[in-house]
Design a protein around this motif. Structure first.
Motif, PDB file in Angstrom:
ATOM      1  N   LEU A   1       0.751  -1.197  -0.096  1.00 53.51           N
ATOM      2  CA  LEU A   1      -0.087   0.024   0.014  1.00 53.51           C
ATOM      3  C   LEU A   1       0.941   1.244   0.062  1.00 53.51           C
ATOM      4  O   LEU A   1       0.066   2.425   0.141  1.00 53.51           O
ATOM      5  N   LEU A   2       2.146   1.046   0.258  1.00 54.12           N
ATOM      6  CA  LEU A   2       3.031   2.346   0.097  1.00 54.12           C
ATOM      7  C   LEU A   2       2.626   3.226  -1.119  1.00 54.12           C
ATOM      8  O   LEU A   2       2.587   4.590  -0.585  1.00 54.12           O
TER       9      LEU A   2
ATOM     10  N   ASP B   1      -0.532   8.123   0.508  1.00 60.23           N
ATOM     11  CA  ASP B   1      -0.962   9.718   0.127  1.00 60.23           C
ATOM     12  C   ASP B   1      -2.408  10.052   0.046  1.00 60.23           C
ATOM     13  O   ASP B   1      -2.925  11.014   0.126  1.00 60.23           O
ATOM     14  N   ARG B   2      -2.989   8.955   0.117  1.00 58.79           N
ATOM     15  CA  ARG B   2      -4.715   8.946  -0.434  1.00 58.79           C
ATOM     16  C   ARG B   2      -5.499   8.361   1.138  1.00 58.79           C
ATOM     17  O   ARG B   2      -6.522   8.493   1.032  1.00 58.79           O
ATOM     18  N   VAL B   3      -4.657   8.316   1.928  1.00 59.72           N
ATOM     19  CA  VAL B   3      -5.230   7.756   3.201  1.00 59.72           C
ATOM     20  C   VAL B   3      -6.285   8.661   3.851  1.00 59.72           C
ATOM     21  O   VAL B   3      -7.332   8.056   4.585  1.00 59.72           O
ATOM     22  N   ASP B   4      -6.372  10.021   3.486  1.00 63.14           N
ATOM     23  CA  ASP B   4      -7.156  10.682   4.197  1.00 63.14           C
ATOM     24  C   ASP B   4      -8.715  10.795   3.751  1.00 63.14           C
ATOM     25  O   ASP B   4      -9.572  11.079   4.271  1.00 63.14           O
ATOM     26  N   ALA B   5      -8.939   9.893   2.570  1.00 61.97           N
ATOM     27  CA  ALA B   5     -10.056   9.670   2.081  1.00 61.97           C
ATOM     28  C   ALA B   5     -10.805   8.590   3.011  1.00 61.97           C
ATOM     29  O   ALA B   5     -12.079   8.558   2.511  1.00 61.97           O
ATOM     30  N   LEU B   6     -10.140   7.704   3.668  1.00 64.82           N
ATOM     31  CA  LEU B   6     -11.049   6.692   4.455  1.00 64.82           C
ATOM     32  C   LEU B   6     -11.566   7.205   5.554  1.00 64.82           C
ATOM     33  O   LEU B   6     -11.381   8.262   6.201  1.00 64.82           O
ATOM     34  N   PRO B   7     -12.735   6.610   6.127  1.00 60.83           N
ATOM     35  CA  PRO B   7     -13.439   6.915   7.262  1.00 60.83           C
ATOM     36  C   PRO B   7     -12.296   6.912   8.398  1.00 60.83           C
ATOM     37  O   PRO B   7     -11.414   6.379   8.467  1.00 60.83           O
ATOM     38  N   PRO B   8     -12.492   7.704   9.431  1.00 59.37           N
ATOM     39  CA  PRO B   8     -11.736   8.151  10.299  1.00 59.37           C
ATOM     40  C   PRO B   8     -11.188   6.648  11.184  1.00 59.37           C
ATOM     41  O   PRO B   8     -10.071   6.531  11.279  1.00 59.37           O
ATOM     42  N   ARG B   9     -11.901   5.747  11.384  1.00 59.93           N
ATOM     43  CA  ARG B   9     -11.388   4.860  12.395  1.00 59.93           C
ATOM     44  C   ARG B   9     -10.710   3.892  11.263  1.00 59.93           C
ATOM     45  O   ARG B   9      -9.930   3.116  11.911  1.00 59.93           O
ATOM     46  N   GLN B  10     -11.080   3.784   9.977  1.00 63.65           N
ATOM     47  CA  GLN B  10     -10.181   2.906   9.219  1.00 63.65           C
ATOM     48  C   GLN B  10      -8.701   3.479   8.974  1.00 63.65           C
ATOM     49  O   GLN B  10      -7.711   2.932   8.966  1.00 63.65           O
ATOM     50  N   ARG B  11      -8.807   4.792   8.923  1.00 57.17           N
ATOM     51  CA  ARG B  11      -7.561   5.456   8.877  1.00 57.17           C
ATOM     52  C   ARG B  11      -6.581   5.380   9.943  1.00 57.17           C
ATOM     53  O   ARG B  11      -5.519   5.065   9.762  1.00 57.17           O
ATOM     54  N   THR B  12      -7.152   5.531  11.175  1.00 61.56           N
ATOM     55  CA  THR B  12      -6.478   5.368  12.389  1.00 61.56           C
ATOM     56  C   THR B  12      -5.969   3.756  12.443  1.00 61.56           C
ATOM     57  O   THR B  12      -4.972   3.689  13.067  1.00 61.56           O
ATOM     58  N   ALA B  13      -6.878   2.755  12.155  1.00 58.41           N
ATOM     59  CA  ALA B  13      -6.644   1.464  12.279  1.00 58.41           C
ATOM     60  C   ALA B  13      -5.271   1.044  11.368  1.00 58.41           C
ATOM     61  O   ALA B  13      -4.400   0.588  11.888  1.00 58.41           O
TER      62      ALA B  13
ATOM     63  N   ARG C   1      -8.516  -6.915  12.467  1.00 60.20           N
ATOM     64  CA  ARG C   1      -8.101  -7.255  11.450  1.00 60.20           C
ATOM     65  C   ARG C   1      -9.257  -6.937  10.277  1.00 60.20           C
ATOM     66  O   ARG C   1      -8.889  -6.673   9.106  1.00 60.20           O
ATOM     67  N   LEU C   2     -10.301  -6.876  10.724  1.00 56.55           N
ATOM     68  CA  LEU C   2     -11.535  -6.471   9.730  1.00 56.55           C
ATOM     69  C   LEU C   2     -11.381  -4.973   9.301  1.00 56.55           C
ATOM     70  O   LEU C   2     -11.569  -4.810   8.196  1.00 56.55           O
ATOM     71  N   ILE C   3     -10.928  -4.180  10.593  1.00 55.78           N
ATOM     72  CA  ILE C   3     -11.128  -2.604  10.089  1.00 55.78           C
ATOM     73  C   ILE C   3      -9.757  -2.554   9.357  1.00 55.78           C
ATOM     74  O   ILE C   3      -9.771  -1.857   8.295  1.00 55.78           O
ATOM     75  N   THR C   4      -8.566  -3.106   9.573  1.00 56.62           N
ATOM     76  CA  THR C   4      -7.510  -3.304   8.665  1.00 56.62           C
ATOM     77  C   THR C   4      -7.740  -3.512   7.288  1.00 56.62           C
ATOM     78  O   THR C   4      -7.344  -3.016   6.365  1.00 56.62           O
ATOM     79  N   GLY C   5      -8.356  -4.369   7.126  1.00 61.29           N
ATOM     80  CA  GLY C   5      -8.654  -4.969   5.931  1.00 61.29           C
ATOM     81  C   GLY C   5      -9.568  -4.098   4.965  1.00 61.29           C
ATOM     82  O   GLY C   5      -9.485  -3.877   4.004  1.00 61.29           O
ATOM     83  N   LEU C   6     -10.386  -3.293   5.875  1.00 65.25           N
ATOM     84  CA  LEU C   6     -11.461  -2.353   5.243  1.00 65.25           C
ATOM     85  C   LEU C   6     -10.675  -1.161   4.821  1.00 65.25           C
ATOM     86  O   LEU C   6     -11.012  -0.648   3.771  1.00 65.25           O
ATOM     87  N   ALA C   7      -9.796  -0.816   5.469  1.00 61.13           N
ATOM     88  CA  ALA C   7      -8.832   0.166   5.092  1.00 61.13           C
ATOM     89  C   ALA C   7      -8.200  -0.089   3.857  1.00 61.13           C
ATOM     90  O   ALA C   7      -8.039   0.817   3.095  1.00 61.13           O
ATOM     91  N   ALA C   8      -7.481  -1.216   3.761  1.00 65.11           N
ATOM     92  CA  ALA C   8      -6.778  -1.666   2.687  1.00 65.11           C
ATOM     93  C   ALA C   8      -7.668  -1.618   1.425  1.00 65.11           C
ATOM     94  O   ALA C   8      -7.315  -1.134   0.304  1.00 65.11           O
ATOM     95  N   LEU C   9      -9.019  -2.273   1.658  1.00 67.08           N
ATOM     96  CA  LEU C   9      -9.880  -2.065   0.587  1.00 67.08           C
ATOM     97  C   LEU C   9     -10.288  -0.790  -0.010  1.00 67.08           C
ATOM     98  O   LEU C   9     -10.329  -0.501  -1.108  1.00 67.08           O
ATOM     99  N   GLY C  10     -10.539   0.012   1.031  1.00 64.75           N
ATOM    100  CA  GLY C  10     -10.707   1.502   0.760  1.00 64.75           C
ATOM    101  C   GLY C  10      -9.793   1.958  -0.054  1.00 64.75           C
ATOM    102  O   GLY C  10     -10.186   3.217  -1.005  1.00 64.75           O
ATOM    103  N   LEU C  11      -8.615   1.853   0.293  1.00 62.31           N
ATOM    104  CA  LEU C  11      -7.278   2.495  -0.614  1.00 62.31           C
ATOM    105  C   LEU C  11      -7.330   1.891  -2.114  1.00 62.31           C
ATOM    106  O   LEU C  11      -6.909   2.750  -3.002  1.00 62.31           O
ATOM    107  N   LEU C  12      -7.668   0.669  -1.963  1.00 60.44           N
ATOM    108  CA  LEU C  12      -7.820  -0.024  -3.398  1.00 60.44           C
ATOM    109  C   LEU C  12      -8.981   0.754  -4.179  1.00 60.44           C
ATOM    110  O   LEU C  12      -8.804   0.965  -5.563  1.00 60.44           O
TER     111      LEU C  12
END
Length: 905
Positions: free
Chosen positions: A74-75, A79-91, A106-117
C-alpha cells in the motif's frame, strides 16, 4: 511456454476487471513450476493496456512485527489515506506503527486496505500482485485473503502465487478463481529446452525432459549441467522430489564459488528482508569484503534490486541457508542483528541466533510481542511470545510467557494453537496471575467453540478457593455461574457451592466486585436481585478492561434471566457502542448477536433482523462460528415471523453448519424455536410441539418460546404438554414484574381454560400486554381472543380485537398471522382494513443491510460515517444506496426519510 490456457484464463479475468467486474485468482503449484513467469507475463500485459500495478513479495522467515507486506503493497497509496473513514484511517496508522491507539481488529485494517484500493481504481483499473503468499507475514496474508473475496464491484484483479506443499497454509478457499500449474507436457518441455539450450542433441533433450518431470525451472537449470543430460543419472538420484533435486543442483553450482562468496551468500540468504547496506555491513563485521559478492552476481545467483539482494529463485536461497551448519547460521544472524536498523528485525535475528536459554533475548521478544499486539498483529505477537517462552530459563517465567502466547493465539483466531499452548502451560504454571489468565483464556476459547472442553463448575469453584486476590476469586466464580447458565448442565449441589462462595463474607468489597457477585448470583437463579442496569453499566464505563467483554455479556445474561428483555437489550446496546468506539469488532459482533436475539424475542423484528444479519456477516469475516450460529438461528426466527420460510430454512441450515456436531444449548434452543414457528405457520402443530418442548428444556430460551405451546397444543388436542412450561413460567413471575411474560402466561391459561373463565384470562393478558412493548405478542393475544369471541358469538367485540391485530401484523409484515387474522375477521363479517397506499414497501423490497444503510443515510449520516458504523467501504455504501434509490423509486438522498417513514422498528 505451455501455459496458454492458464494465461488465457488470467487475461479473461483481466478483461473482466477492466469492465468493472473485479476478481481474484490464486496461481499455485510446486517450486519451480513457473508461477512467477506466468504472473510476470500477466503484469506486463496489464501494464501495457493501462492497468496500474501494486505488488508485494513474501520472504521466508520475515514478518517479525507483522504487516510488513501490507505496508509494501500500500505504500504507493498512503498519500490517499485521508479519504478513508476516520476509524479505518486510524487502524492503518496503528498497524503500521505510525500512531498509538487501540489494537485494530483485522476486519477494520482489511476495510482500510480495501478502501485504498477503491481510491486507486477511481483513477483506472488495477492489478494487485502477491508473490509467494505462503511466505508472506501472517497478518498481511489475512488481509490479502480478506481482499480476495471483495473485489467484485471494482475494476481490479488480485493475483497471488503460492506453493502447494503441506507445510504451507491452504488459502485456496478465499480466492474466487484457481489456476493450478501442472508439469509441462513432453512437447512443451522439449520446446522450452530447445529455446534455452539449442546446443543439446535431441537425445540429450529427451533425457533432460525425462528427468526434470516437466518442471520448467529444472529444465532450464539442468540444461547446462552435463550430468543431467548425459547417459548416467547423477549419483544417488532415486525417487527424490524435483524441488529437492533442484536444491541439490543449486548447491552444486554454489560449491563452485570461492569460500568467501559462499559465506557472503549465506548472509544474503539469512537477510533477505535486509537492505544491501545492512547485508554488506554484516559481511564486513564477519571479515568479508563487498567484492566477495561479485562471483555470485556473475553466476546470476543474486541480483541487486531496489536496494536489496534478490536470489535468482527462492530455492537457491533456501538451499544455501538450510545446508549451512547451525553455528554458521548463528554467527550470521548475530552479525545481522547488530546492523539492521529496524528494532523488530534485530530482535528476530538475535532470537534466531540463540542456541541456548537466554533471559535477555526472551525479554526482548516479550517486548516485541507486546508491540506487535498493540498494532493488531496478533499472530506475530503469539509467535514472539512462544519463542520467548522457549528461550526462558526460569520455569515460572516460561509458564507466564506460554500463557500469554496462548492468549495472543486465541485473539488471532488460532484456536488449535491456543489450546496446545494452554496444555503446555497448565502443568508448570504457578503464579496466581498466570493461573487466572490461563483459566480466562481457556474459558473464552470454550465459550466460542463447540469442540474445546472447558472446566466443570466444580473445578472452577475449586480454583477460586486457591486464589488470594478477591478480584480473581469473584471473576472465576462468575465464570462458573455463566457456565451453568449457558450450558444448563451443572448439578444442583455445584450451583449451591457457587452461591455459597459468592456469598462468603468479605468476598465482594469494591463496587466492581459487588457487581460481579450480583451477576453470578442472578445467573444461578438465587433470590438475590441484580443492581440496576444503569448503575451496572456505569461501573463498566468507568474502566473498560480486556476481560470486560465477557463480563458485560454476563451482565446481559443476568438481566435477561430476570425476564427484562428491554434491559438486556440496553446492556447489549451499551456493549455495541463501547466496543465500536474501541475498535474491538469481535466483541461488538457478539454484542450485536445478543442484542438481535433480545430484540427479536421482544418483538422488534426488523431491528433484531438487522442486528443478526450484521452479526452473521461480521462473524464470517472473523471466524466466530458460535456467534454466527446464534445470529443465523435468530434470523430464522425473524424470517419465520414474516412467513419467509425458504429464507428461514436456509438460515437454519447455516446455523447447523456453523454449530458443528455439539451446538451450544442456547443456539440449539433458538433454532428449535424457529423450526417450531415454521411448523406452526405450515399447519403442523404436532411438529411445532416437538420443537417447542426442546426449547423448554433450556429455560433461558424456553421461558419465552414455551408461550407458543398453548396454541399448538389446542390445535393438536394435547393440552397437557403445556403444564411443565406453565409451572416454570408461573414460578418465574413470582420474582418478576415483566408485563410481557405475564401476558404470555395469562394468554396460555386463556387458551386452555374452560369458556366461563377464559375471558378473564384474555382480558388480564391484554391489560398486561398493553403495558409492554411486545406489540406482536399483544396482537397474537388479540387474535386468539378474537377467535374465542367469534366462537362465543360476541361478533362485534371479535371484530374490534381482530381489526387491531390485523393492523399490527400487516404493519410488521407478519404474513402468516395476518392471513389467519384476515380469515377470522372475514368470518366475523368484518371489513379488512386497507393499508395506506405507499409507492413502495421498503421492508419488502430492501435487504436488511440496504434498509440499515438507508435508515442511517436518512438520519443524516454521510457515506463514510455509515461505512465506519457498519464495517463497509464507503464506496460499497454508495453502491448500496444506488441500488436502494432504484428499489424505492426515488432519486435523491433527501427523499429517503419520507420513503422509510412507515417502516416498523
Amino acid at each position: 511456454m505451455g501455459r496458454d490456457s492458464q494465461f488465457g484464463q488470467l487475461t479473461d479475468l483481466l478483461d473482466a476487471a477492466r469492465r468493472g467486474n473485479g476478481s481474484s485468482a490464486l496461481v499455485h503449484g510446486e517450486a519451480g513450476i513457473g508461477k512467477s513467469a506466468l504472473v510476470s507475463a500477466l503484469v506486463e500485459a496489464a501494464s501495457s493496456s493501462g492497468f496500474a500495478v501494486l505488488s508485494c513479495y513474501g520472504i521466508r522467515s520475515s514478518g517479525a512485527a507483522g504487516f510488513e507486506g501490507l505496508h509494501e503493497l500500500l505504500l504507493p497509496l498512503l498519500d490517499r489515506v485521508d479519504a478513508l473513514p476516520p476509524r479505518q484511517r486510524t487502524a492503518l496508522s496503528v498497524a503500521f506503527g505510525d500512531a498509538e491507539g487501540e489494537p485494530p481488529d483485522r476486519l477494520i485494517t482489511g476495510l482500510a486496505a480495501l478502501g485504498l484500493l477503491e481510491e486507486a481504481t477511481a483513477s483506472g483499473p488495477l492489478v494487485v500482485l502477491i508473490e509467494d503468499l505462503h511466505w508472506l507475514d501472517q497478518s498481511t496474508a489475512d488481509i490479502v485473503t480478506f481482499l480476495a473475496a471483495r473485489l467484485s464491484v471494482m475494476p481490479a484483479l488480485l493475483v497471488a502465487t503460492s506453493r502447494t506443499e503441506r507445510a504451507y497454509p491452504d488459502r485456496t478457499a478465499h480466492f474466487k478463481h484457481h489456476v493450478p500449474l501442472a508439469p509441462l507436457g513432453q512437447q512443451d518441455a522439449l520446446a522450452l529446452v530447445a529455446s534455452h539450450a539449442p546446443q543439446l542433441t535431441p537425445l540429450q533433450r529427451h533425457r533432460l525432459v525425462e528427468r526434470a518431470l516437466g518442471n520448467p525451472l529444472a529444465l532450464t537449470e539442468w540444461a547446462t549441467i552435463p550430468s543431467w543430460v548425459e547417459g548416467a543419472f547423477p549419483a544417488g538420484l532415486g525417487p527424490v522430489p524435483v524441488s529437492k533435486r533442484l536444491e541439490e543442483s543449486c548447491l552444486a553450482e554454489v560449491a563452485l564459488l570461492p569460500r568467501a562468496t559462499r559465506r557472503a551468500l549465506l548472509i544474503a540468504a539469512a537477510g533477505q528482508d535486509a537492505s544491501s547496506y545492512e547485508v554488506l555491513a554484516a559481511a564486513r563485521s564477519l571479515g568479508l569484503d563487498p567484492r566477495d559478492f561479485t562471483p555470485a552476481e556473475g553466476f546470476g545467483l543474486i541480483t541487486l534490486v531496489n536496494g536489496g539482494y534478490r536470489f535468482r529463485h527462492p530455492l537457491v536461497a533456501s538451499a544455501v541457508y538450510d545446508n549451512a551448519d547451525p553455528e554458521a547460521r548463528s554467527r550470521v544472524h548475530t552479525a545481522l542483528a547488530e546492523v539492521v536498523v529496524d528494532a523488530a528485525r534485530a530482535v528476530r535475528h538475535r532470537a534466531t541466533a540463540a542456541t541456548g536459554l537466554s533471559e535477555e533475548v526472551a525479554a526482548e521478544l516479550e517486548g516485541l510481542a507486546v508491540a506487535a499486539g498493540r498494532r493488531g498483529a496478533r499472530t506475530e505477537a503469539a509467535a514472539a511470545w512462544r519463542r520467548a517462552a522457549t528461550l526462558t530459563p526460569v520455569a515460572a517465567q516460561r509458564a507466564r510467557r506460554t500463557v500469554m502466547a496462548a492468549e495472543a493465539a486465541r485473539q488471532a483466531g488460532a484456536t488449535v494453537d491456543a489450546a496446545t499452548l494452554l496444555a503446555e502451560a497448565k502443568p508448570i504454571v504457578e503464579d496466581e496471575a498466570s493461573v487466572v489468565q490461563l483459566a480466562r483464556t481457556e474459558w473464552m476459547l470454550a465459550s466460542t467453540s463447540t469442540t474445546l472442553p472447558d472446566r466443570r463448575g466444580d473445578e472452577l469453584v475449586a480454583l477460586s478457593r486457591t486464589l488470594s486476590d478477591p478480584d480473581y476469586r469473584v471473576e472465576v466464580l462468575t465464570w462458573a455461574a455463566v457456565r451453568g447458565y449457558i450450558r444448563q448442565d451443572m448439578p444442583a449441589d455445584v450451583l449451591a457451592d457457587v452461591a455459597d462462595e459468592l456469598r462468603r463474607p468479605g468476598l465482594a468489597v469494591t463496587e466492581h466486585q459487588q457487581l460481579l457477585q450480583s451477576i453470578g448470583l442472578a445467573l444461578i437463579g438465587s433470590a438475590d436481585r441484580i443492581i440496576s442496569v444503569e448503575k451496572a453499566l456505569s461501573v463498566f464505563h468507568r474502566q473498560v478492561r480486556e476481560t470486560d467483554a465477557t463480563l458485560l455479556n454476563c451482565l446481559a445474561f443476568a438481566v435477561e434471566y430476570t425476564h427484562d428483555l428491554a434491559g438486556a437489550a440496553r446492556v447489549w446496546s451499551a456493549e455495541v457502542d463501547m466496543f465500536h468506539r474501541a475498535a474491538r469488532v469481535s466483541d461488538e459482533t457478539v454484542a450485536l448477536a445478543g442484542r438481535g436475539m433480545a430484540r427479536v424475542t421482544g418483538n422488534a423484528i426488523a431491528a433484531g433482523l438487522a442486528d443478526c444479519e450484521h452479526a452473521l456477516r461480521l462473524s464470517s469475516d472473523l471466524d466466530l462460528s458460535v456467534v454466527g450460529a446464534l445470529a443465523a438461528a435468530n434470523i430464522a426466527r425473524a424470517r419465520a415471523w414474516r412467513g419467509e420460510h425458504d429464507i428461514a430454512t436456509a438460515a437454519l441450515k447455516t446455523c447447523a453448519e456453523l454449530s458443528g456436531p455439539t451446538p451450544f444449548a442456547r443456539v440449539a434452543a433458538s433454532a428449535s424455536w424457529a423450526s417450531a414457528q415454521i411448523a406452526a405457520n405450515e399447519g403442523h402443530p404436532e411438529e411445532a410441539i416437538s420443537h417447542l418442548l426442546k426449547c423448554v428444556a433450556h429455560p433461558p430460551i424456553g421461558l419465552w418460546a414455551g408461550a407458543d405451546l398453548a396454541d399448538a397444543a389446542v390445535a393438536a388436542d394435547q393440552p397437557d404438554v403445556v403444564d411443565g412450561w406453565l409451572e416454570m413460567a408461573t414460578a418465574a413471575l413470582a420474582t418478576s414484574d415483566s408485563d410481557h411474560l405475564a401476558m404470555l402466561v395469562e394468554r396460555s391459561r386463556a387458551l386452555l381454560a374452560p369458556d366461563e373463565v377464559a375471558r378473564a384470562h384474555f382480558e388480564r393478558a391484554i391489560t398486561r400486554g398493553e403495558r409492554s412493548s411486545a406489540h406482536l405478542d399483544l396482537a397474537r393475544t388479540r387474535l386468539f381472543f378474537g377467535e374465542w369471541l367469534r366462537r362465543e358469538r360476541h361478533i362485534v367485540e371479535a371484530r374490534d380485537q381482530l381489526s387491531a391485530a390485523l393492523h399490527v401484523f400487516e404493519t410488521h409484515h407478519a404474513v402468516p398471522l395476518a392471513q389467519r387474522t384476515a380469515r377470522e375477521l372475514s368470518a366475523a363479517g368484518g371489513v379488512q382494513r386497507t393499508q395506506p397506499s405507499r409507492t413502495v414497501d421498503a421492508v419488502a423490497v430492501l435487504t436488511p443491510q440496504e434498509l440499515h444503510i438507508a435508515r442511517l443515510a436518512a438520519e443524516g449520516h454521510t457515506n463514510r460515517q455509515i461505512a465506519d458504523q457498519l464495517y463497509l467501504s464507503h464506496r460499497t455504501v454508495g453502491a448500496h444506496l444506488y441500488s436502494t434509490y432504484a428499489k424505492l423509486q426515488i432519486n435523491r438522498r433527501s427523499q429517503l426519510a419520507a420513503a422509510l417513514a412507515a417502516t416498523p422498528d
